[in-house]
Design a protein around this motif. Structure first.
Motif, PDB file in Angstrom:
ATOM      1  N   TRP A   1       0.551   4.184   1.356  1.00 52.91           N
ATOM      2  CA  TRP A   1       0.615   5.106   2.494  1.00 52.91           C
ATOM      3  C   TRP A   1       1.561   4.619   3.580  1.00 52.91           C
TER       4      TRP A   1
ATOM      5  N   GLY B   1       0.652  -3.964   3.971  1.00 52.02           N
ATOM      6  CA  GLY B   1      -0.103  -2.714   4.095  1.00 52.02           C
ATOM      7  C   GLY B   1       0.027  -2.152   5.500  1.00 52.02           C
ATOM      8  N   CYS B   2      -0.802  -1.155   5.789  1.00 50.46           N
ATOM      9  CA  CYS B   2      -0.782  -0.495   7.106  1.00 50.46           C
ATOM     10  C   CYS B   2      -1.243  -1.466   8.197  1.00 50.46           C
TER      11      CYS B   2
ATOM     12  N   ASN C   1      -7.574  -2.585   5.012  1.00 54.23           N
ATOM     13  CA  ASN C   1      -6.737  -3.715   5.452  1.00 54.23           C
ATOM     14  C   ASN C   1      -7.545  -4.758   6.243  1.00 54.23           C
TER      15      ASN C   1
ATOM     16  N   PRO D   1      -2.975   1.597  -4.023  1.00 53.40           N
ATOM     17  CA  PRO D   1      -3.492   2.614  -3.101  1.00 53.40           C
ATOM     18  C   PRO D   1      -3.664   2.109  -1.673  1.00 53.40           C
ATOM     19  N   CYS D   2      -3.977   0.799  -1.537  1.00 53.65           N
ATOM     20  CA  CYS D   2      -4.318   0.275  -0.207  1.00 53.65           C
ATOM     21  C   CYS D   2      -4.184  -1.245  -0.266  1.00 53.65           C
ATOM     22  N   SER D   3      -3.935  -1.878   0.857  1.00 54.47           N
ATOM     23  CA  SER D   3      -3.849  -3.354   0.818  1.00 54.47           C
ATOM     24  C   SER D   3      -5.213  -3.953   0.431  1.00 54.47           C
TER      25      SER D   3
ATOM     26  N   CYS E   1      -5.270   2.008   8.474  1.00 55.92           N
ATOM     27  CA  CYS E   1      -5.533   2.121   7.027  1.00 55.92           C
ATOM     28  C   CYS E   1      -6.056   3.528   6.703  1.00 55.92           C
ATOM     29  N   HIS E   2      -5.522   4.112   5.645  1.00 57.75           N
ATOM     30  CA  HIS E   2      -5.922   5.471   5.279  1.00 57.75           C
ATOM     31  C   HIS E   2      -7.316   5.516   4.669  1.00 57.75           C
ATOM     32  N   TYR E   3      -7.865   4.353   4.394  1.00 58.07           N
ATOM     33  CA  TYR E   3      -9.263   4.294   3.944  1.00 58.07           C
ATOM     34  C   TYR E   3     -10.099   3.597   5.019  1.00 58.07           C
TER      35      TYR E   3
ATOM     36  N   CYS F   1       0.854  -1.186   0.000  1.00 56.84           N
ATOM     37  CA  CYS F   1       0.000   0.000   0.000  1.00 56.84           C
ATOM     38  C   CYS F   1       0.894   1.242   0.000  1.00 56.84           C
TER      39      CYS F   1
HETATM   40 FE1  FES Z   1      -2.539   1.187   3.764  1.00 53.07          FE
HETATM   41 FE2  FES Z   1      -5.249   0.808   3.443  1.00 53.07          FE
HETATM   42  S1  FES Z   1      -4.046   2.580   3.066  1.00 53.07           S
HETATM   43  S2  FES Z   1      -3.703  -0.614   4.028  1.00 53.07           S
END
Ligand code: FES
Length: 444
Positions: free
Chosen positions: A23, A74-75, A86, A49-51, A80-82, A21
């Protein structure tokens, strides 16, 4: 066809693909670089963009194109930025790992990690350890070896003959016939889904009945076919008064469609049968949908027979290599006819992704790699959705034991998330939901 064997040279340098991801993990990897941390250069990083965006097809594709290992990261949960990406990914990976395990895939080649933007050290350490592990395992050639085994593409003759055997249609029960006729005359239904006898073909097949007169062809339900497969989008969108003749398996399928907002339970009148096809009662889907669990023996994973579950348990006792060899052998018979998809009551996408060629993620050829991918993708698409009716396996002309893969995912859903497909139309579908308490022992 043995180019892949060249990879097994003495100075083997593993090829690792990392889906990360942007971020957290990507920034963490950046930090490792800026901090001048040293780690092996074998990993190609692909930023997403994201996991939650990491698709099973990305992972499959990486292995198919020659990766020896895949890292997914990922985060950390909660970061998670969303917000939820995750958590959703974690649920999918749990199911995917169980499916791959049944297929005999070497899970040591797929690593999952949470790495934050501040964890440059963890990134460097994870990549170093994973590179070492993959180097010790050697080149990954199993998927490529699948391409070599296309010498006997047809299933055993006896299996094909059994599938082609004619069956005489049995007429529908009188009580059912009268109830459906009355529903037509009272204009409670405009179309009824049931089984039509086709004497010249010596077949009984699912069909829509549009008037009481047509009911002279109504037949008793045969084993193995699920009528809900005809509940496709145009009918559901345009007809407010539908009737469905439903055994427990059809009722569970209708519940899945309700959960996925593919139909409105008020729009469907159910003529309910028991598992043996005996007429029980009539009601709206909303009235009857909540009792599905009671219609299967206690302790049984909905729809999946005790025999299938037992077979699966015994199969999982075998060593990994033997499991892979089994699926390698049976999958070579696949013709890519997609009969399994057509027979499935739950496959209702407007356009199946295997029919899309822009971009073409999926190898459509009926060769070893294409067949194996189809086994994985089909089963995974139905994770938490398959109600175990077995229609796919009944339809498969190559007699591939698809039920075993479906049962793996049903068991995984039950063991890990206490979830059974088709039981409760009020809850969100398994993969559209998550819990912060979902287990993650396999993630570092
Ligand atoms: Fe990193 Fe969703 S932004 S896992």
């Amino acid at each position: 066809m043995d180019w892949y064997k060249d990879m097994a040279e003495e100075n083997f340098q593993p090829k690792i693909v990392a889906f990360v991801c942007r971020w957290c993990t990507y920034t963490g990897a950046d930090l490792a670089g800026m901090s001048r941390l040293q780690y092996p250069p074998n990993t190609k990083v692909i930023m997403l963009p994201c996991s939650g965006r990491i698709d099973i097809n990305f992972v499959l594709r990486a292995f198919m194109q020659g990766a020896d290992g895949v890292l997914v990261s990922g985060c950390h949960p909660g970061d998670c930025h969303y917000n939820e990406g995750n958590y959703r990914a974690r649920r999918r990976w749990t199911l995917l790992r169980d499916l791959l395990d049944t297929l005999g895939f070497d899970l040591r080649r797929l690593k999952l990690a949470w790495i934050s933007a501040a964890e440059g050290n963890k990134w460097a350490q994870t990549v170093t350890d994973f590179t070492k592990e993959i180097t010790e395992l050697g080149p990954y050639t199993e998927l490529h070896e699948l391409c070599d085994c296309v010498e006997s593409p047809l299933a055993p003759e006896a299996a094909i003959a059994a599938k082609m055997a004619f069956t005489e249609a049995k007429p529908a029960e009188d009580a059912l016939l009268k109830t459906v006729q009355q529903a037509f005359s009272e204009e409670k239904v405009a179309k009824v889904l049931g089984w039509r006898s086709r004497p010249t073909l010596k077949r009984t097949s699912p069909d829509w009945f549009e008037s009481a007169e047509e009911l002279k062809d109504l037949a008793a339900p045969p084993a193995g076919v699920n009528v809900v497969r005809l509940c496709d989008e145009p009918v559901l969108a345009n007809e407010p008064k539908l009737g469905v003749i439903a055994r427990p398996r059809e009722l569970a399928s209708l519940n899945v469609l309700t959960q996925e907002h593919a139909l409105n339970p008020e729009q469907v009148t159910v003529f309910e049968l028991d598992a043996d096809g005996k007429y029980l009662r009539t009601g709206t889907l909303r009235e009857l949908s909540g009792e599905v669990a009671q219609k299967f023996p206690e302790g049984q994973v909905v729809g999946h027979s005790a025999e299938t579950m037992q077979k699966l348990a015994e199969f999982m006792q075998k060593p990994r290599a033997e499991r892979f060899a089994f699926w390698k052998e049976v999958s070579q018979h696949c013709l890519h006819c997609y009969a399994c998809r057509q027979a499935c009551p739950i496959c209702h996408c407007k356009k199946c992704y295997v029919d899309k060629n822009q971009p073409q993620w999926f190898p459509t050829a009926a060769d070893g790699m294409g067949n194996f991918s189809w086994l994985i993708v089909r089963a995974f698409h139905l994770a938490g959705r398959c109600i175990g009716c077995g229609a796919c396996q009944t339809a498969c002309p190559a007699d591939i034991p698809l039920n075993m893969l479906n049962a793996t995912l049903a068991k995984s859903a039950l063991d890990n998330f206490s979830y059974q497909a088709g039981v409760n139309p009020e809850v969100p579908p398994l993969q559209a939901d998550f819990s912060q308490k979902d287990q993650e022992t396999f993630i570092i």
